[in-house]
Design a protein around this motif. Structure first.
Motif: not given
Lengths: 307, 225
Positions: A108-109, A124, A126-127, A129-130, A174-175, A178, A181-182
């Motif tokens: 993210s930064g 920002f 996209i984040d 994870t994206q 969980f993060r 994610k 999973q990404a």
């Protein structure tokens, strides 16, 4: 092989990986890069090249990554979401790959408010994870974020960051899930000082099968002094420095604190080598690159495996 | 409501220094509620302007007028008979109101007396907080009624970031971490599933000037063009 980087080869061969870090100069001083790069050569498998870290302007991480390659290092090209929109990011990823960069760390930064241009507009778009998912789709599907085909897709070994110490603790895992999973292939964590919490976090990662899906490299930062430990405890958001770290540094003479800090880092590395679910260590010797050979030696990380 | 903050007095004064007859125009809606640009504030500003000019040779004339909404031509028409007496208009409305005033009276220079700051809520008298960035694709269903675009300093859709600091944002101890709050609320409601899946990149619909025509009004608007 997803990207065929040295880091990927080391990890897939089951070796305990060792990565380092190099902050680009605040100017065009190539000699400064060479000076920081020299002690890292042969000591680590890949070197994170930071991207305007702490929101302070430096030479771009892509340009510095190319200098790192020229110096015989393998870069782990960092990219933050703060300074670029999805067009600039994808364009840079194409250019980075075409120039021989094979590892990327997607972040993210730090917020621009912390840096040297606090008036700037944070992008920002996209984040993190994206971003991970975008790089994965560029590699595995050969498509841009909009679904359009790429003429010779970039094939990156994709890294994510994780902070096992931030609240809410129960959500952190969980993060991480994610991000994996990404599309994260490997994960480098925030500097670890609180080992109890780290053990618990890794246990949860193991229980959820996450450490089988991605290679987890805890971050290790040797304390240079008691002052640094106190500063990191009090001032750096998301940093968890337990009192026993402070007390141990307090317990030795000022001139021996740096050595004690290295000793503590080596003890952590020794424990991580035995810890189930840990695939390596990310050494963040902040403005202490010249100490990396000594730390690598004392931690028993040498010689680095050739794969 | 739209919240605005009065500009520094010296900046206002300098912007209108070349004009001798200035009408200070307030707005009776959002900026009146947030105590920035209503009838009372119009009175205060014009009094301050008059006072600051006393020592000068030819003092300027400051008129006062407050309309119900500067974002509506119908209300802007109320001052059509007096604007001709002035050579500049000083608007205390939000940015939309200021522009609409300038559009309604294009021959007269219009100056802003406020900085429009955010879409927010009334926490208490004199205390307002931002809640919406008008991004055009509302995510509040996913996030338990807490806006990740506005309330997260990085507008993350898959937070919180590693800088979250025991419930606070990394930018400021006094700023709550939006994603900490989102997690807490969804957890209490048993809706954490909402944020378990990866939220894809946002469709930013506020990157070009926006227009809304409600269903049923298309024909009327087409015929008026």
């Amino acid at each position: 092989m997803k990207s065929g980087s040295q880091l990927e080869k080391i990890l897939t061969a089951g070796h305990f990986a060792f990565t380092g870090e190099l902050g680009p100069p605040r100017g065009t001083n190539i000699e400064a890069i060479k000076k920081k790069a020299a002690p890292l050569k042969g000591m680590v498998d890949a070197v994170n090249i930071t991207d305007n870290q702490t929101a302070v302007v430096r030479m771009s991480s892509m340009a510095a990554s190319l200098f790192a390659i020229a110096e015989g290092l393998e870069p782990n090209y960092q990219m933050v979401c703060r300074d670029r929109n999805r067009l600039a990011m994808q364009g840079d990823i194409l250019g980075a790959y075409a120039h021989g960069i094979r590892n990327m760390l997607c972040l993210s930064g730090d917020h621009q408010q912390f840096g040297d241009h606090p008036q700037s507009k944070g992008v920002f778009d996209i984040d993190s994870t994206q971003l991970i998912n975008m790089v994965k789709n560029m590699r595995d599907e050969g498509t841009f974020l909009n679904g359009q085909e790429i003429d010779e897709p970039p094939k990156m070994f994709i890294g994510a960051a994780a902070n096992p110490f931030a609240e809410p603790f129960e959500w952190r895992i969980f993060r991480l899930a994610k991000k994996i999973q990404a599309g994260a292939d490997f994960v480098q964590t925030q500097c670890v000082f609180n080992m109890e919490r780290m053990r618990e976090w890794i246990k949860r990662a193991n229980d959820m099968g996450l450490s089988e899906k991605a290679y987890i490299l805890p971050g290790v930062t040797p304390m240079k002094s008691l002052g640094m430990a106190r500063y990191m405890k009090a001032k750096v958001p998301g940093m968890d420095v337990p009192d026993y770290v402070i007390d141990r540094l307090k317990g030795v003479d000022k001139k021996d604190q740096a050595d004690e800090g290295i000793k503590m880092a080596c003890e952590q590395i020794a424990e991580f080598k035995e810890m189930k679910g840990v695939a390596g260590v990310h050494l963040m010797a902040i403005e202490w690159e010249h100490k990396v050979p000594e730390i690598a030696e004392r931690a028993g990380m040498l010689p680095r495996p050739q794969v | 409501m739209i919240v605005a903050e009065r500009k520094p007095f010296d900046e206002i004064k300098e912007s209108i220094q070349d004009y001798k007859k200035v009408l200070v125009v307030g707005c009776g809606t959002c900026v009146a509620v947030c105590l920035t640009g209503g009838e009372k504030e119009v009175g205060v500003l014009s009094a301050e302007l008059k006072l600051s000019q006393k020592a000068e040779s030819a003092p300027a004339v400051f008129g006062e007028a407050t309309v119900q909404r500067q974002c509506d031509f119908e209300f802007l028409d109320e001052i059509k008979d007096i604007v001709g007496e002035y050579d500049a208009l000083l608007s205390m409305a939000c940015g939309a109101g200021i522009q609409f005033l300038a559009e309604r009276y294009p021959e007269i220079p219009v100056f802003p007396a406020v900085d429009t700051t955010f879409i927010g809520v009334n926490k208490d008298v004199g205390w307002y907080e931002e809640r919406c960035r008008a991004c055009g694709s509302c995510a509040l269903a996913m996030t338990g009624g807490i806006c990740p675009v506005t309330m997260c300093a990085k507008s993350l859709f898959n937070g919180p970031c590693g800088g979250t600091n025991q419930g606070s944002c990394e930018i400021n101890k006094d700023q709550p971490c939006a994603w900490y709050m989102i997690h807490e609320r969804l957890s209490k409601q048993g809706r954490l599933d909402n944020i378990m899946k990866i939220c894809p990149p946002n469709d930013w619909r506020n990157q070009t000037p926006q227009t809304l025509i409600q269903p049923g009004y298309e024909e009327r608007i087409e015929s008026s063009k």
